[in-house]
Enzyme design. Structure first.
Site, PDB file in Angstrom:
ATOM      1  N   GLU A  49       0.829  -1.197   0.000  1.00  0.00           N
ATOM      2  CA  GLU A  49       0.000   0.000   0.000  1.00  0.00           C
ATOM      3  C   GLU A  49       0.872   1.260   0.000  1.00  0.00           C
ATOM      4  O   GLU A  49       1.832   1.362   0.768  1.00  0.00           O
ATOM      5  CB  GLU A  49      -0.889  -0.024   1.242  1.00  0.00           C
ATOM      6  CG  GLU A  49      -1.795   1.175   1.413  1.00  0.00           C
ATOM      7  CD  GLU A  49      -2.635   1.085   2.681  1.00  0.00           C
ATOM      8  OE1 GLU A  49      -3.565   1.891   2.835  1.00  0.00           O
ATOM      9  OE2 GLU A  49      -2.343   0.202   3.517  1.00  0.00           O
ATOM     10  N   LYS A 119      -9.106   2.660  -2.255  1.00  0.00           N
ATOM     11  CA  LYS A 119      -9.360   2.042  -0.945  1.00  0.00           C
ATOM     12  C   LYS A 119     -10.723   2.506  -0.450  1.00  0.00           C
ATOM     13  O   LYS A 119     -11.040   3.699  -0.485  1.00  0.00           O
ATOM     14  CB  LYS A 119      -8.261   2.457   0.029  1.00  0.00           C
ATOM     15  CG  LYS A 119      -8.346   1.782   1.395  1.00  0.00           C
ATOM     16  CD  LYS A 119      -7.129   2.145   2.242  1.00  0.00           C
ATOM     17  CE  LYS A 119      -7.108   1.456   3.586  1.00  0.00           C
ATOM     18  NZ  LYS A 119      -5.877   1.767   4.353  1.00  0.00           N
ATOM     19  N   CYS A 173      -5.623  -3.038   2.311  1.00  0.00           N
ATOM     20  CA  CYS A 173      -5.401  -3.069   3.761  1.00  0.00           C
ATOM     21  C   CYS A 173      -6.673  -3.159   4.588  1.00  0.00           C
ATOM     22  O   CYS A 173      -7.228  -4.234   4.773  1.00  0.00           O
ATOM     23  CB  CYS A 173      -4.568  -1.862   4.176  1.00  0.00           C
ATOM     24  SG  CYS A 173      -3.807  -2.072   5.817  1.00  0.00           S
ATOM     25  N   SER A 356     -10.024 -61.077  11.165  1.00  0.00           N
ATOM     26  CA  SER A 356      -9.046 -61.808  10.347  1.00  0.00           C
ATOM     27  C   SER A 356      -7.631 -61.693  10.876  1.00  0.00           C
ATOM     28  O   SER A 356      -6.754 -62.459  10.469  1.00  0.00           O
ATOM     29  CB  SER A 356      -9.079 -61.267   8.917  1.00  0.00           C
ATOM     30  OG  SER A 356      -8.609 -59.923   8.892  1.00  0.00           O
ATOM     31  N   LYS A 602     -20.736 -52.110  -7.217  1.00  0.00           N
ATOM     32  CA  LYS A 602     -20.630 -52.477  -5.793  1.00  0.00           C
ATOM     33  C   LYS A 602     -20.922 -51.279  -4.901  1.00  0.00           C
ATOM     34  O   LYS A 602     -21.512 -51.422  -3.822  1.00  0.00           O
ATOM     35  CB  LYS A 602     -19.226 -53.018  -5.491  1.00  0.00           C
ATOM     36  CG  LYS A 602     -18.882 -54.314  -6.216  1.00  0.00           C
ATOM     37  CD  LYS A 602     -17.466 -54.771  -5.899  1.00  0.00           C
ATOM     38  CE  LYS A 602     -17.106 -56.028  -6.680  1.00  0.00           C
ATOM     39  NZ  LYS A 602     -15.699 -56.453  -6.456  1.00  0.00           N
TER      40      LYS A 602
END
Length: 646
Positions: A49, A119, A173, A356, A602
């Site tokens: 700025e 701004k 800003c 398992s 699936k």
């Protein structure tokens, strides 16, 4: 490499050395930074700025001499950019118009001055008193402003600068710190990136807040946010500036500068415009209105670069060390509370799980144990059934039994060897023919046992299959593909291991930890084929379908960001260049696409399961796809992809 072809635009934020009210010095340093930016292939550079004059000029801003010198310096920058067609520069300066002074950002390129952005929010409190010199850009009603001898467009609150590679907006800003920053409207209007020219002084703790503000604003805007602030050369009469610069993208910080440097500082990042557009497309709240004549078009050339200013996380499903405890804890809680709700709704205190000795069933069992503890139901209500078959090894068999016993659940063992042998006789299948029938019959027999035993005790079957297996179709239809509630369906394979390790370290009794560690060290396998002569696992999943870390990466990029094969290959090479060659990546990506498309049937009939992360394959939440869609388009593009040198 042409990064623009892959949907990126290279941006930079810089804090050049500055002297208060010395425009010649400041422009000289800006030129130095611009030269560095061009050398690095930067396409849009944001400077601080009021950088041409310095931010801390005070009442000198009202001096005509400084105002005129700022204009001369601006045109010096314009002339410097004439032979740099690949770069846009956004510089800050004071600009007088109709008897008022404005704090503006000027957008420059090889074409000249493209537009002026005033701004809008002028701070006037504590150490800031800008209203002494400047007025709000909202009061500037002119559509053009005179600079030198020509008129140049004034950007309205919704003006977008359009380039061939992405659109951007500009705020200055204080605009960022307001309840409704201009960047929000600019993003809704179509800006992919916001550039903020800032002069933010340092206070204890302020940088962390400022960093958070920039990151959060990029997330709200679903865009890039590039922030450049003035450096140490500003006046220290009352304040000190550090040259804080940030580049954020959709909530993630891509680059951050060194603060308090006496040298020029510049940070660079490649903003993924393609990803941002996909995010907005999915969001549906960024429906861009019809654009008006106020848009400003900016032509910049493509750039070819040797490297990218961007890092790629190879394991996107695994949380960072900073967030691991919270994120892994959330996954575990989501799984557990999902199962708890289902048990309470059914009105049962019984659950059946096939154990398992592998990672997936281990995680499902840990989730069930946590759920029963939360509901204050005895763990004996969980029936773990181990079902040894033709491929079961002593290691997994032992771990399955040890795990169930150490957790205090009900243990049941039912061998499937005899029943499967009879089944093969019934259907006329040679037991020595170890084809898909040989493998799938075992998985379906196990599921039949689980389902029937759950009926017998009035419980439910808790599914163990994970997200990666669903993506690849590495499940037996109506076998391990099925359950009454699947707690792991939202958890990819790479996360399963991380999650089990975290649970072992933070949630489990000491007696369980050695078993969990051995499970973690066991190779991935469905154990449907006989062990090797050494008695060890003979069927390794990753030797057939490929490395799960690659497939999870492919899945994340495809579903989360809609990436094409060429972009997935690019990112995979960046992430795994030290581990896999380009040909290996392409080989496994080819397999990924073929399996992903072929196995959708699936996923179309998945059991209920909780979503735990941003990627899900449930047909009820995230992924709806016809089961007979063709993969040719993806596979054809993949064959044309060229390797990228990292």
């Amino acid at each position: 490499m042409d990064i623009n072809n892959h949907g990126f635009i290279r941006v930079a934020a810089a804090s050049p050395k500055v002297r208060v009210a010395d425009c010649d010095y400041n422009v000289y340093e800006m030129k130095s930074v611009i030269g560095d930016a061009v050398a690095e292939g930067v396409q849009v550079l944001c400077l601080p700025e009021l950088g041409i004059t310095g931010y801390t000029c005070g009442d000198l801003f009202l001096q005509t001499a400084l105002q005129n010198k700022a204009i001369d310096s601006l045109f010096e920058l314009v002339a410097f950019l004439k032979d740099k067609p690949s770069l846009i520069v956004i510089a800050g300066m004071p600009l007088a118009c109709r008897g008022a002074l404005y704090n503006v950002a000027v957008v420059l390129s090889a074409e000249g001055i493209l537009g002026v952005v005033p701004k809008r929010y002028i701070p006037n409190n504590r150490e800031f008193y800008e209203k002494r010199w400047f007025i709000s850009g909202d009061l500037l009603r002119d559509t053009a402003v005179e600079i030198g001898d020509d008129l140049y467009p004034v950007a309205s609150a919704s003006t977008i600068f359009q380039t061939p590679f992405g659109c951007f907006g500009v705020e200055i800003c204080e605009d960022l710190w307001r309840p409704i920053p201009p960047s929000l409207q600019l993003s809704v209007e179509g800006a992919h990136i916001i550039f903020n020219l800032s002069a933010s002084n340092e206070l204890v703790g302020k940088n962390a807040y400022r960093r958070s503000l920039v990151s959060q604003q990029s997330a709200r805007c679903c865009g890039g946010y590039v922030y450049a602030s003035n450096g140490c050369g500003e006046s220290t009469t009352d304040t000190v500036f550090s040259g804080a610069c940030f580049i954020a993208e959709n909530g993630s910080m891509l680059a951050e500068s060194n603060r308090f440097s006496f040298e020029n500082e510049m940070i660079i990042a490649d903003i993924d415009v393609s990803m941002l557009e996909h995010e907005r497309m999915v969001d549906n709240n960024f429906t861009i209105p019809a654009r008006g004549a106020e848009d400003i078009y900016a032509c910049i050339d493509r750039v070819s670069v040797e490297k990218m200013y961007r890092s790629v996380e190879p394991h996107p499903f695994i949380p960072s060390s900073e967030t691991a405890d919270e994120n892994l804890g959330d996954v575990f809680r989501i799984q557990s509370h999902g199962l708890a709700k289902r048990l309470k709704h059914i009105g049962t205190d019984k659950a059946v799980i096939g154990i398992s000795g592998g990672l997936d069933s281990t995680l499902a069992l840990l989730v069930a144990v946590n759920t029963f503890d939360l509901l204050k139901i005895p763990r004996t209500g969980i029936c773990g059934i181990t079902m040894p078959g033709f491929g079961t090894t002593g290691r997994t068999y032992s771990n399955a039994l040890s795990l169930m016993r150490s957790l205090g659940v009900t243990v049941k063992e039912i061998s499937i060897v005899e029943s499967i042998t009879q089944h093969f006789k019934d259907i006329g299948h040679d037991i020595d023919d170890q084809s898909v029938t040989y493998e799938n019959a075992q998985a379906r027999e196990r599921m039949q046992i689980l389902m029937d035993y759950a009926n017998k005790i009035g419980g439910i079957v808790v599914g163990t299959g994970n997200l990666s297996e669903l993506a690849l179709g590495w499940t037996t239809y109506n076998g391990d593909h099925m359950s009454m509630y699947g707690v792991n369906s939202g958890v990819p394979k790479t996360l399963v291991a991380t999650l089990v390790r975290w649970i072992a370290d933070t949630q489990m009794e000491d007696a369980v930890k050695p078993v969990l560690q051995d499970v973690l060290d066991t190779p991935f396998s469905p154990e449907l084929l006989p062990p090797g002569k050494d008695g060890l696992i003979g069927q390794r999943t990753e030797s057939v379908v490929g490395p799960y870390e690659l497939h999870d990466f492919f899945l994340y990029r495809m579903l989360r960001f809609g990436d094409s094969p060429s972009r997935i290959c690019l990112f995979a090479q960046m992430a795994f260049h030290e581990t896999y060659s380009f040909e290996e990546i392409r080989k496994w990506l080819r397999i990924f696409y073929r399996r992903f498309f072929a196995q959708q049937f699936k996923r179309s009939c998945l059991p209920d399961a909780p979503k735990v992360g941003s990627v899900s394959l449930s047909p009820r939440t995230d992924w709806r796809m016809p089961s007979d869609a063709a993969a040719d388009l993806w596979l054809d593009e993949l064959e044309r992809v060229e390797p990228f040198t990292v």
